[in-house]
Design a protein around this motif. Structure first.
Motif, mmCIF file in Angstrom:
data_model
loop_
_atom_site.group_PDB
_atom_site.id
_atom_site.type_symbol
_atom_site.label_atom_id
_atom_site.label_comp_id
_atom_site.label_asym_id
_atom_site.label_seq_id
_atom_site.Cartn_x
_atom_site.Cartn_y
_atom_site.Cartn_z
ATOM 1 N N MET A 10 0.809 -0.898 0.064
ATOM 2 C CA MET A 10 0.004 -0.326 -0.178
ATOM 3 C C MET A 10 1.059 0.773 0.210
ATOM 4 N N ILE A 11 1.827 0.829 0.127
ATOM 5 C CA ILE A 11 2.802 1.825 -0.083
ATOM 6 C C ILE A 11 3.254 3.067 -0.885
ATOM 7 N N LEU A 51 8.051 9.866 -6.884
ATOM 8 C CA LEU A 51 8.625 8.538 -6.020
ATOM 9 C C LEU A 51 7.439 7.322 -5.721
ATOM 10 N N ASP A 52 6.259 7.698 -6.301
ATOM 11 C CA ASP A 52 5.420 6.245 -5.985
ATOM 12 C C ASP A 52 6.238 5.252 -6.736
ATOM 13 N N ALA A 56 7.440 1.557 -5.345
ATOM 14 C CA ALA A 56 6.969 0.627 -5.768
ATOM 15 C C ALA A 56 7.605 -0.636 -6.502
ATOM 16 N N ARG A 57 8.540 -0.008 -6.774
ATOM 17 C CA ARG A 57 9.696 -0.366 -7.818
ATOM 18 C C ARG A 57 11.022 -1.000 -6.420
ATOM 19 N N ARG A 58 11.255 -0.432 -5.417
ATOM 20 C CA ARG A 58 12.098 -0.549 -4.354
ATOM 21 C C ARG A 58 11.512 -1.885 -3.495
ATOM 22 N N LYS A 173 9.595 8.130 -29.852
ATOM 23 C CA LYS A 173 10.724 7.462 -29.094
ATOM 24 C C LYS A 173 10.782 8.591 -27.374
ATOM 25 N N VAL A 174 10.517 8.878 -26.088
ATOM 26 C CA VAL A 174 11.365 9.946 -25.904
ATOM 27 C C VAL A 174 12.081 8.636 -24.241
ATOM 28 N N PRO A 175 13.310 8.778 -24.175
ATOM 29 C CA PRO A 175 13.784 7.887 -23.237
ATOM 30 C C PRO A 175 13.452 8.376 -21.739
ATOM 31 N N LYS A 176 13.670 6.961 -21.314
ATOM 32 C CA LYS A 176 12.683 7.032 -19.738
ATOM 33 C C LYS A 176 14.105 7.558 -18.547
ATOM 34 N N LEU A 177 14.352 8.223 -18.099
ATOM 35 C CA LEU A 177 15.722 9.060 -16.573
ATOM 36 C C LEU A 177 15.200 8.250 -15.561
ATOM 37 N N GLY A 178 16.814 8.240 -14.714
ATOM 38 C CA GLY A 178 16.407 8.167 -14.092
ATOM 39 C C GLY A 178 16.471 6.693 -13.439
ATOM 40 N N LYS A 179 16.180 5.779 -14.190
ATOM 41 C CA LYS A 179 16.004 4.277 -14.090
ATOM 42 C C LYS A 179 17.124 3.033 -13.987
#
Length: 179
Positions: A10-11, A51-52, A56-58, A173-179
């Protein structure tokens, strides 16, 4: 009673709901006529949205529910709120009636293109890049521009909204940043 009172799954949704809360507050501040505070609320939504997904991934708790909740929140915070903010602060006060009506159409178009962008994002399930400019970027940029509204010419806003609306529904196509 032992254990964590908030289940880990739920976090991330708490951050997503905070995104929606700030988007809702942005709309309230638009109604109240405090456009700077409304823009600040949209930027707080950007922070919560960033942050969400990370949380979630963390926590390894990504879910379809969270993805849908995120899109619904994003539509309010980065589609509807920036469109209404820009219309109310920049376009609606214009003395020329045609500018108001064209501006209203542009604001509606921005929000609708954001909804299309979000629906397509949920259907494609692409993880390597975005297709089209993310609505978070488009809405966040419109909020940032609102801080410069005394320095920029008024037509910067409708032109920016049209370009961003097009880019949201584009197939670039737009690259994902910060992954």
């Amino acid at each position: 009673m032992r254990g964590n009172p908030i289940p880990a799954r739920m976090i991330p949704s708490i951050f997503t709901l905070a995104n929606l809360l700030f988007g809702f507050l942005a709309l309230i501040w638009v109604i109240e006529g405090d456009f700077t505070l409304a823009a600040a609320m949209i930027l707080m939504s950007v922070l919560m949205d960033s942050l969400d997904g990370k949380v979630a991934r963390r926590l390894s708790v990504s879910s379809d529910f969270g993805k849908e909740l995120d899109s619904l929140s994003d539509l309010v915070s980065f589609g509807v709120a920036p469109a209404i903010l820009t219309y109310q602060a920049i376009l609606q006060p214009h003395q020329l009636g045609a500018v108001r009506y064209v501006g209203l159409g542009i604001a509606v178009g921005f929000a609708l293109c954001g909804a299309i962008r979000l629906a397509r994002f949920n259907m494609l399930n692409i993880t390597t890049h975005f297709v089209g400019v993310p609505i978070t970027f488009a809405g966040g940029l419109m909020a940032l521009l609102m801080f410069l509204r005394t320095m920029l010419p008024w037509y910067t806003y409708p032109v920016s909204m049209v370009i961003l609306a097009f880019l949201m529904v584009s197939t670039y196509k737009v690259p994902k940043l910060g992954k």
